[in-house]
Design an enzyme around this catalytic site. Structure first.
Site, PDB file in Angstrom:
ATOM      1  CG  HIS A   1      -1.756  -6.039   0.685  1.00  0.00           C
ATOM      2  ND1 HIS A   1      -2.295  -6.067  -0.580  1.00  0.00           N
ATOM      3  CD2 HIS A   1      -0.510  -6.571   0.587  1.00  0.00           C
ATOM      4  CE1 HIS A   1      -1.417  -6.584  -1.427  1.00  0.00           C
ATOM      5  NE2 HIS A   1      -0.331  -6.897  -0.745  1.00  0.00           N
ATOM      6  N   PRO A   2      -3.322  -6.853   4.742  1.00  0.00           N
ATOM      7  CG  PRO A   2      -1.934  -8.327   5.919  1.00  0.00           C
ATOM      8  CD  PRO A   2      -2.396  -7.972   4.519  1.00  0.00           C
TER       9      PRO A   2
ATOM     10  CG  PHE B   1       2.015   1.750   5.405  1.00  0.00           C
ATOM     11  CD1 PHE B   1       2.429   2.863   4.688  1.00  0.00           C
ATOM     12  CD2 PHE B   1       2.989   0.889   5.897  1.00  0.00           C
ATOM     13  CE1 PHE B   1       3.781   3.114   4.470  1.00  0.00           C
ATOM     14  CE2 PHE B   1       4.329   1.128   5.687  1.00  0.00           C
ATOM     15  CZ  PHE B   1       4.730   2.249   4.969  1.00  0.00           C
TER      16      PHE B   1
END
Length: 463
Positions: free
Chosen positions: A362-363, A414
């Protein structure tokens, strides 16, 4: 096992009716098992003789006379009660052929005459080719006797092939061999969508012929009334349904039972907003108001097509879709929550290292990839939905600080389902979750991966 789910569609019954009531009269007398008809044994089903057994190679006088009562007396008693109401007849073709005066009465009353098969016999062990041939002969004979082909089909004592074979004829506006719902629904067979208008075995006088069933007309009346009142109340609450009532000439046509039916119908007729209709009328209404929808059916896809369609749901991790494909997928997984559950099962069953790989794929939120416009289309749309593509310099600096702190603490970016939050909520969650220990935060990040997948599937499949 999914049906319409918690929110049933509004059927939009004519006149804003709160309930559709559909009366079926099964006409089977003369179509039952009998060696006079070329069958191997006598009939043993749905009669006053609850312990009856088939007599191979023999006639059964008591059974024959019980069925004969239905044609001789029971039909006419029911006809006098129902002749001015919409009724659907499930007519066994050979029974109709042996009862021309009853057929004439049905037609004079304007009743719909649907097909109930060629003979009133068991089909569970019948070869597919034989059942197909009998279905074709039932249609032919029905057309010859009634004067027009049947638009509805109900076998009753059916096989696992029955509904598909009926659909494949292309003949029927509806098939009724289902007890699965209180509303019509569509089934897909090959390239054909077949409307199913489900029937009932509980609101049905057949329960007079079983040991755990009704013993008097008042029990039948009470069950009919309770069924009606429950569905009527649901209609008043905004979720109208359909009530099917099943009758047999040799059962409800008995004088000790028809009084209960009469009282129940009077109760229903005393209410406003009740649409009494034939099954064909219901089927035609449903086809107009709720035609079949073209949609993706993941459970029907091949492996390559499935992975191509859903391999990107979990960020850059097609293995999740590959493993989900190996699960038992059915119609419940053609809806977003069902397919999300299948993907979640594959994800949850993976090793911690594999799940960590998904997290790391995930970015960062509002990070360098976003600024360089190198996010996946899904991630770009999601971040934009919360305004993360239009940050002030101060906000961007805060996200950068939080991203760096979070990644340094946990070893993965996150992750949050941004569509569930606004910008302020995301920042608040960011700061709060930085206080978690690593195991707690790993579990929370995995939950967010599953939630993101669910939202993406809603976008892709619709609700």
């Amino acid at each position: 096992m999914i049906g319409y789910g918690p929110d049933t569609p509004d059927p939009r019954w004519p006149g804003g009716a709160r309930i559709a009531v559909q009366i079926v009269l099964n006409y089977e007398e003369g179509g039952e098992n009998n060696i006079l008809h070329g069958d191997a044994a006598s009939e043993a089903f749905l009669s006053e003789i609850t312990t009856a057994e088939a007599w191979p190679g023999m006639r059964h006088w008591n059974m024959e006379s019980i069925y004969e009562y239905g044609a001789r007396a029971g039909f006419w008693r029911l006809y006098r009660l129902l002749h001015d109401m919409p009724v659907t007849v499930y007519g066994v073709a050979t029974a109709l052929a042996r009862s021309p005066e009853q057929v004439a009465a049905m037609k004079a009353a304007g009743w719909e005459i649907a097909s109930h098969g060629l003979k009133w016999i068991e089909h569970r062990d019948m070869a597919e080719a034989e059942e197909r041939a009998q279905m074709a002969e039932a249609i032919r004979l029905h057309t010859e006797v009634v004067g027009e082909p049947p638009r509805g089909w109900y076998t009753g004592r059916c096989s696992m092939n029955t509904v598909r074979l009926a659909a494949e004829t292309g003949q029927f506006a509806y098939v009724a061999d289902s007890y699965a719902d209180d509303l019509p629904y569509w089934m897909r067979f090959g390239e054909r969508d077949q409307l199913i208008v489900p029937y009932t075995l509980d609101v049905n006088d057949m329960r007079f012929s079983i040991r755990a069933g009704f013993t008097e007309g008042e029990q039948f009346a009470r069950y009919l009334i309770d069924s009606f009142d429950t569905l009527y109340a649901e209609g008043e609450a905004g979720a109208p349904k359909m009530l099917s009532i099943g009758l047999h000439c040799r059962l409800a046509g008995r004088p000790g039972r028809i009084g209960g039916l009469r009282r129940a119908l009077q109760h229903m007729q005393a209410h406003e907003g009740v649409w009494f209709a034939t099954r064909l009328q219901i089927a035609e209404h449903w086809a107009r108001e709720h035609p079949p929808e073209a949609r993706l059916r993941p459970s029907q896809m091949g492996r390559a097509a499935f992975v191509a369609a859903f391999g990107g749901i979990c960020e850059h991790s097609p293995w999740v879709a590959e493993r989900a494909f190996e699960l038992e997928l059915g119609p419940a997984h053609d809806r977003p929550l069902g397919l999300a559950n299948a993907l979640a099962r594959a994800f949850r069953a993976a090793s911690e290292e594999e799940r960590l790989g998904v997290l790391r794929a995930h970015p960062d939120l509002a990070g360098k990839l976003a600024q360089a416009r190198r996010l996946t289309p899904e991630s770009s749309a999601e971040q934009a939905s919360a305004g993360l593509d239009a940050l002030t310099d101060e906000e961007r600096a805060e996200f950068t600080r939080l991203n760096e702190a979070y990644t340094a603490r946990f070893g993965f970016p996150f992750i949050i389902a941004v569509r569930d939050h606004d910008k302020a909520g995301i920042l608040a969650a960011f700061r709060r979750r930085l206080e978690n220990d690593r195991d707690t935060e790993f579990a929370e990040a995995c939950r967010q991966v599953e939630r993101i997948a669910e939202l993406r599937l809603i976008d892709k499949l619709g609700r």
